[in-house]
Design a protein around this motif. Structure first.
Motif, PDB file in Angstrom:
ATOM      1  N   ILE A 111       0.843  -1.202   0.000  1.00  0.00           N
ATOM      2  CA  ILE A 111       0.000   0.000   0.000  1.00  0.00           C
ATOM      3  C   ILE A 111       0.873   1.245   0.000  1.00  0.00           C
ATOM      4  CG2 ILE A 111      -1.727   1.301   1.317  1.00  0.00           C
ATOM      5  CD1 ILE A 111      -2.770  -1.414   2.334  1.00  0.00           C
ATOM      6  N   THR A 112       1.884   1.267   0.869  1.00  0.00           N
ATOM      7  CA  THR A 112       2.731   2.466   0.967  1.00  0.00           C
ATOM      8  C   THR A 112       3.618   2.652  -0.262  1.00  0.00           C
ATOM      9  OG1 THR A 112       4.432   1.227   2.184  1.00  0.00           O
ATOM     10  CG2 THR A 112       2.777   2.378   3.476  1.00  0.00           C
ATOM     11  N   SER A 113       3.875   1.574  -1.015  1.00  0.00           N
ATOM     12  CA  SER A 113       4.682   1.718  -2.232  1.00  0.00           C
ATOM     13  C   SER A 113       3.849   2.226  -3.402  1.00  0.00           C
ATOM     14  CB  SER A 113       5.320   0.374  -2.613  1.00  0.00           C
ATOM     15  OG  SER A 113       4.342  -0.531  -3.116  1.00  0.00           O
ATOM     16  N   GLY A 114       2.519   2.280  -3.219  1.00  0.00           N
ATOM     17  CA  GLY A 114       1.643   2.735  -4.290  1.00  0.00           C
ATOM     18  C   GLY A 114       1.159   1.617  -5.183  1.00  0.00           C
ATOM     19  N   ALA A 115       1.514   0.355  -4.862  1.00  0.00           N
ATOM     20  CA  ALA A 115       1.123  -0.777  -5.698  1.00  0.00           C
ATOM     21  C   ALA A 115      -0.329  -1.185  -5.491  1.00  0.00           C
ATOM     22  CB  ALA A 115       2.046  -1.969  -5.424  1.00  0.00           C
ATOM     23  N   LEU A 116      -0.953  -0.710  -4.398  1.00  0.00           N
ATOM     24  CA  LEU A 116      -2.362  -1.024  -4.124  1.00  0.00           C
ATOM     25  C   LEU A 116      -3.145   0.275  -3.902  1.00  0.00           C
ATOM     26  CD1 LEU A 116      -2.048  -4.093  -1.702  1.00  0.00           C
ATOM     27  CD2 LEU A 116      -2.717  -4.120  -4.115  1.00  0.00           C
ATOM     28  N   PRO A 117      -3.336   1.060  -4.933  1.00  0.00           N
ATOM     29  CA  PRO A 117      -4.067   2.324  -4.778  1.00  0.00           C
ATOM     30  C   PRO A 117      -5.497   2.081  -4.312  1.00  0.00           C
ATOM     31  CG  PRO A 117      -3.839   1.760  -7.100  1.00  0.00           C
ATOM     32  CD  PRO A 117      -2.971   0.797  -6.343  1.00  0.00           C
ATOM     33  N   GLY A 118      -5.967   2.960  -3.427  1.00  0.00           N
ATOM     34  CA  GLY A 118      -7.336   2.840  -2.934  1.00  0.00           C
ATOM     35  C   GLY A 118      -7.459   1.998  -1.691  1.00  0.00           C
ATOM     36  N   TRP A 119      -6.396   1.284  -1.319  1.00  0.00           N
ATOM     37  CA  TRP A 119      -6.419   0.467  -0.106  1.00  0.00           C
ATOM     38  C   TRP A 119      -5.718   1.198   1.032  1.00  0.00           C
ATOM     39  CZ3 TRP A 119      -8.500  -4.470   0.707  1.00  0.00           C
ATOM     40  CH2 TRP A 119      -9.028  -5.094  -0.425  1.00  0.00           C
ATOM     41  N   SER A 120      -6.122   0.889   2.234  1.00  0.00           N
ATOM     42  CA  SER A 120      -5.453   1.418   3.418  1.00  0.00           C
ATOM     43  C   SER A 120      -5.222   0.271   4.385  1.00  0.00           C
ATOM     44  CB  SER A 120      -6.296   2.508   4.099  1.00  0.00           C
ATOM     45  OG  SER A 120      -7.467   1.931   4.666  1.00  0.00           O
TER      46      SER A 120
END
Length: 357
Positions: free
Chosen positions: A172-181
């Protein structure tokens, strides 16, 4: 389906849920037989985690994770491994010094009981000396193993050494899972849990799942099924007691949770929950990057928010610090904290002193 047992039906429900489109890559990681977390167990010679992250990044229309980003994170992880190993060996040295002091005291006491022809006392001290010798050898073995493990992992990537849940959160923090937290917090049972939630989807596609590192270990190493029940965060009365230093957690034989001590007071800056989110932003150099937002909830109720742009090392540091703070609270929530002593040291010291009185 009607012929399935209750347990098989539950397994089917969970696997169907994880495979649903709404769960996306996280469902694949948790449930697929080709999950990188399963492949790394079967074929450990490959770095399946980095490969999977690169595939996610490319699927979003970008390139693979940059070497610079990985090197920065690896450098921080290497420093943390060194610091952790040094701290661990330092603790072992302190315990070893205590062990040697007790051995010296026991030897002197044995001389005295032998001169007094106190056969029973001599046998007791001999038994203590045998246990202390075994303890000393165990401490030295742990120190050697810690050094060997450090050397074996010296060149390992940061991603390969992250706990499974932390690695999922790092996607998530790398931007590989946009929209997730991801939310990491201390639960009411004293267990550290992580909740992954899809926040950019319409209600009919909303998705979330909660796991703990213990549960992921059981699933991927022992083949156990996922749990269905969710753990809630600490209720207000427990939070207040934690601030006052008098928190008590009810016994739960299933979760192996016992009482909390009454002599521990959490620091006001101790972290109870950490939320990580990302959003695409255009930086000053014209590049589009994933801005990482980290929100920490402190014991005193405050929220502290930090933003990071293309700083994987600092993000990893922030996550590691939060997990360390939660693990400290977790240790106090599951076992009464003690002084830096091995089990049995106080009793051995009392026995020796009773002979010398």
């Amino acid at each position: 389906m009607s012929n399935l047992t209750w347990q098989d039906g539950l397994k089917h429900f969970i696997s169907t849920f994880l495979a649903s489109p709404r769960m996306g890559p996280i469902g694949y990681i948790l449930g697929s037989p080709y999950s990188p977390l399963r492949l790394e167990r079967d074929i450990p010679s490959k770095n399946w985690r980095d490969a999977f992250e690169d595939l996610l990044a490319m699927d979003l229309g970008g390139g693979m994770i940059s070497d610079i980003s990985r090197r920065e994170e690896d450098a921080y992880a290497a420093k943390k491994r060194y610091d952790h190993t040094s701290e661990y060996i330092s603790i072992l040295n302190q315990l070893l010094q205590q062990n040697l002091q007790l051995e010296a005291m026991s030897s002197k006491t044995r001389e005295a009981t032998s001169k007094d022809q106190n056969r029973r006392g001599t046998e007791t001290i001999d038994n203590i000396l045998s246990k202390l010798k075994s303890s000393r050898e165990g401490l030295l073995s742990q120190a050697r193993n810690a050094h060997v493990t450090f050397e074996e992992r010296r060149s390992s990537s940061a991603s390969s050494l992250k706990p499974r849940g932390q690695w999922i959160a790092s996607l998530i923090t790398s931007g590989a899972l946009p929209g997730w937290s991801s939310d990491t917090q201390i639960s009411s049972k004293g267990i550290i849990v992580m909740q992954f939630e899809r926040r950019d989807a319409p209600p009919e596609l909303a998705a979330d799942v909660q796991v703990s590192e213990l549960e992921l270990k059981e699933v991927f190493e022992e083949g156990k099924p996922y749990r269905v029940s969710k753990l809630e965060g600490l209720p207000p009365e427990q939070l207040q007691s934690l601030r006052d230093g008098s928190l008590v957690v009810e016994d739960d034989p299933n979760m192996k949770v016992s009482r909390l001590m009454t002599d521990f007071k959490a620091s006001s800056s101790s972290i109870l929950m950490q939320i990580t989110e990302t959003e695409p932003v255009k930086l000053s150099d014209g590049c589009v990057s994933a801005r990482v937002t980290i929100k920490n909830q402190l014991v005193d109720g405050r929220w502290v928010t930090k933003h990071f742009d293309r700083e994987p090392g600092r993000v990893l540091e922030e996550v590691e610090n939060a997990r360390k703070a939660m693990e400290l609270l977790h240790g106090h929530l599951t076992d009464s904290p003690g002084s830096l002593e091995l089990d049995g040291y106080p009793m051995i010291r009392d026995i020796i002193q009773s002979f010398n009185e």
